[in-house]
Design a protein around this motif. Structure first.
Motif, PDB file in Angstrom:
ATOM      1  N   GLY A 181      42.166  71.650  14.253  1.00 43.98           N
ATOM      2  CA  GLY A 181      41.646  72.045  15.553  1.00 43.98           C
ATOM      3  C   GLY A 181      42.415  73.138  16.251  1.00 43.98           C
ATOM      4  O   GLY A 181      41.834  74.136  16.713  1.00 43.98           O
ATOM      5  N   GLU A 182      43.747  72.981  16.331  1.00 43.47           N
ATOM      6  CA  GLU A 182      44.522  73.969  17.062  1.00 43.47           C
ATOM      7  C   GLU A 182      44.522  75.336  16.380  1.00 43.47           C
ATOM      8  O   GLU A 182      44.523  76.378  17.042  1.00 43.47           O
ATOM      9  N   ASN A 183      44.470  75.346  15.032  1.00 42.18           N
ATOM     10  CA  ASN A 183      44.405  76.633  14.322  1.00 42.18           C
ATOM     11  C   ASN A 183      43.062  77.319  14.528  1.00 42.18           C
ATOM     12  O   ASN A 183      42.974  78.548  14.576  1.00 42.18           O
ATOM     13  N   THR A 210      34.917  73.532  19.740  1.00 42.52           N
ATOM     14  CA  THR A 210      34.423  72.305  20.373  1.00 42.52           C
ATOM     15  C   THR A 210      35.428  71.795  21.397  1.00 42.52           C
ATOM     16  O   THR A 210      36.582  72.245  21.453  1.00 42.52           O
ATOM     17  N   ARG A 211      34.989  70.846  22.187  1.00 48.33           N
ATOM     18  CA  ARG A 211      35.879  70.257  23.185  1.00 48.33           C
ATOM     19  C   ARG A 211      37.057  69.557  22.519  1.00 48.33           C
ATOM     20  O   ARG A 211      38.180  69.585  23.021  1.00 48.33           O
ATOM     21  N   ARG A 212      36.802  68.922  21.374  1.00 45.58           N
ATOM     22  CA  ARG A 212      37.879  68.237  20.672  1.00 45.58           C
ATOM     23  C   ARG A 212      38.939  69.226  20.194  1.00 45.58           C
ATOM     24  O   ARG A 212      40.140  68.961  20.286  1.00 45.58           O
ATOM     25  N   THR A 243      42.861  69.299  21.331  1.00 44.42           N
ATOM     26  CA  THR A 243      43.947  69.276  20.345  1.00 44.42           C
ATOM     27  C   THR A 243      44.937  70.406  20.603  1.00 44.42           C
ATOM     28  O   THR A 243      46.159  70.212  20.550  1.00 44.42           O
ATOM     29  N   ALA A 244      44.422  71.603  20.898  1.00 42.44           N
ATOM     30  CA  ALA A 244      45.303  72.731  21.184  1.00 42.44           C
ATOM     31  C   ALA A 244      46.047  72.533  22.503  1.00 42.44           C
ATOM     32  O   ALA A 244      47.230  72.863  22.625  1.00 42.44           O
ATOM     33  N   ARG A 245      45.350  71.966  23.484  1.00 39.00           N
ATOM     34  CA  ARG A 245      45.972  71.763  24.807  1.00 39.00           C
ATOM     35  C   ARG A 245      47.139  70.796  24.737  1.00 39.00           C
ATOM     36  O   ARG A 245      48.138  70.957  25.448  1.00 39.00           O
ATOM     37  N   TYR A 301      45.297  77.991  23.883  1.00 40.78           N
ATOM     38  CA  TYR A 301      44.329  77.205  24.659  1.00 40.78           C
ATOM     39  C   TYR A 301      44.168  77.767  26.060  1.00 40.78           C
ATOM     40  O   TYR A 301      43.042  77.949  26.558  1.00 40.78           O
ATOM     41  N   ARG A 302      45.297  78.056  26.716  1.00 41.12           N
ATOM     42  CA  ARG A 302      45.255  78.543  28.098  1.00 41.12           C
ATOM     43  C   ARG A 302      44.469  79.856  28.195  1.00 41.12           C
ATOM     44  O   ARG A 302      43.630  80.022  29.090  1.00 41.12           O
ATOM     45  N   LEU A 303      44.720  80.766  27.275  1.00 43.89           N
ATOM     46  CA  LEU A 303      44.032  82.058  27.308  1.00 43.89           C
ATOM     47  C   LEU A 303      42.555  81.919  26.972  1.00 43.89           C
ATOM     48  O   LEU A 303      41.691  82.515  27.627  1.00 43.89           O
TER      49      LEU A 303
END
Length: 442
Positions: free
Chosen positions: A124-126, A186-188, A192-194, A205-207
């Motif tokens: 997810g984060e990638n 997706t929201r998930r 995950t990144a947040r 995530y913030r950007l």
């Protein structure tokens, strides 16, 4: 020397612009055309937002430190089940091996079900990171790299663009993540990144979240509002910003007269629409609206005069030579033009009866010669404006408005009240003349 400087114009536009965009009460495409600072044909507000998002210091700083941070990119260790014959790859899943041998291979003892280890990059984060990088990379390559202005070179010098392009194309870790254009965040994934431990992902995530909110028009969010204020309104051509400044001030004046700004529908040509219980007011910037300001040369047919004959010969010869040199068609005309501002007042929302028109010229200058030329242009527009036929021949209230940046005049309006002059600095106060407002809506 103009009296209103760039900072004053931006301050005068900023609050209204954000409010109007938030409420959907101005035409976003018309605003984008007005803020077309690069003359690249940018006529989509979302494209303009992407460009200025990528010009923001947070995005530039993120890209500048990207290469070192990608060395610590996160992966997940996975095991893929594989059926082999005569060899073992990874660990053996004996339960699955027994099932394969006696259900599919008639007791073939050379068959094995193996758990083959592999590294998974599409976590997810990638995916959030790759989507953000794809967004920035495609915008820089397609929209920013060819812009030849100092503010572009400050944010994205040629060396930085080349560095980012090299990282995006060749980094071994990025290449193992799904192509950014194919990623649907997706929201998930965002969550995950947040909540990731590495700042690489929380910053991504913030950007990306800020970009989503910017595109969705969440201007009430402080960081989005700040981004819009700092980067959206920076035209090199100050006269265009000056025109928007003046029109926004006129909108504020009309709104104080009980006229309510209405949401603009997609595809509308008006910059803004105002309504009262009895009238509808359409405001156009750099558009003809429902009027015509073109008088064909055929209007002179049959009139005997040596000057007219010569003028017709010039126009016809001009058309022939343009066609010969460039292969382009021309439309010979006695008069053709377009005011900076067209305001049309109709009875009822159906716009069946046009009752009043305001035509305006806006000059970002305090030079008297510029004022004189603008006044002459305005008088021509008033004289030649047509609504099925010439407005001057119809029972329609016609007002002229010329706005300058500080030209000193003996009076704001001539004795007959046909044309009103307003100095732009007076628009900021409440003391400017309102004789330009049609009596129906005054």
């Amino acid at each position: 020397m103009s009296k209103l400087e760039h900072a004053e114009l931006v301050d005068g536009v900023r609050e209204e612009l954000i409010t109007y965009l938030q409420n959907g009460t101005v035409n976003k495409q018309a605003v984008a055309r007005t803020l077309d600072i690069t003359e690249l044909g940018i006529d989509e507000i979302d494209r303009l937002k992407r460009i200025h998002f990528c010009l923001s210091s947070d995005v530039v700083d993120f890209i500048e430190t990207l290469q070192g941070r990608l060395r610590r990119i996160k992966t997940a260790n996975q095991r893929d089940r594989e059926i082999t014959r005569g060899e073992v790859r990874g660990g053996i899943d004996w339960q699955a091996t027994t099932r394969v041998r006696y259900t599919e291979s008639a007791g073939d003892r050379t068959r094995f079900a193996c758990k083959t280890p592999y590294t998974e990059y599409d976590i997810g984060e990638n995916l959030v990171l790759k989507k953000l990088l794809w967004l920035v990379h495609s915008t820089v390559q397609e929209d920013i790299s060819d812009i030849n202005y100092d503010w572009r070179r400050e944010a994205w010098p040629t060396e930085r663009i080349a560095m980012f392009d090299r990282i995006y194309a060749r980094n071994v870790h990025l290449n193992r993540i799904r192509d950014g254009e194919d990623i649907r965040v997706t929201r998930r994934m965002l969550n995950t990144a947040r909540t990731a431990r590495q700042s690489l992902y929380t910053d991504a995530y913030r950007l990306y979240d800020r970009y989503r909110r910017l595109l969705a028009g969440k201007y009430e969010d402080e960081d989005v509002s700040q981004l819009l204020s700092n980067t959206l309104v920076i035209p090199e051509r100050l006269p265009r910003l000056f025109e928007l400044f003046c029109i926004f001030q006129l909108l504020r004046c009309l709104s104080s007269r009980g006229l309510r700004l209405q949401p603009i529908e997609s595809g509308a040509k008006q910059l803004a629409i105002l309504e009262s219980d009895q009238y509808t007011v359409d405001i156009y910037h750099d558009q003809n609206g429902g009027l015509s300001f073109h008088v064909p040369l055929s209007e002179l047919e049959g009139i005997e005069a040596d000057y007219i004959d010569r003028y017709q010969n010039v126009q016809r010869r001009h058309g022939e030579l343009v066609d010969a040199f460039l292969g382009n068609d021309t439309q010979p005309s006695l008069f053709s033009g377009r005011p900076d501002l067209v305001l049309e007042v109709y009875e009822s929302r159906a716009r069946e009866v046009l009752t009043a028109v305001v035509l305006g010229e806006i000059k970002y200058s305090d030079n008297q010669q510029t004022f004189t030329r603008g006044l002459e242009e305005l008088l021509k527009y008033i004289e030649f404006a047509q609504y099925e036929e010439y407005l001057s021949d119809l029972d329609i209230d016609i007002q002229g408005l010329i706005i300058s940046d500080g030209v000193e005049t003996n009076r704001d309006s001539p004795l007959d009240g046909e044309v009103t002059h307003i100095s732009a600095s007076d628009l900021i106060s409440v003391g400017y003349p309102e004789s330009w407002i049609p009596t129906q809506i005054r």
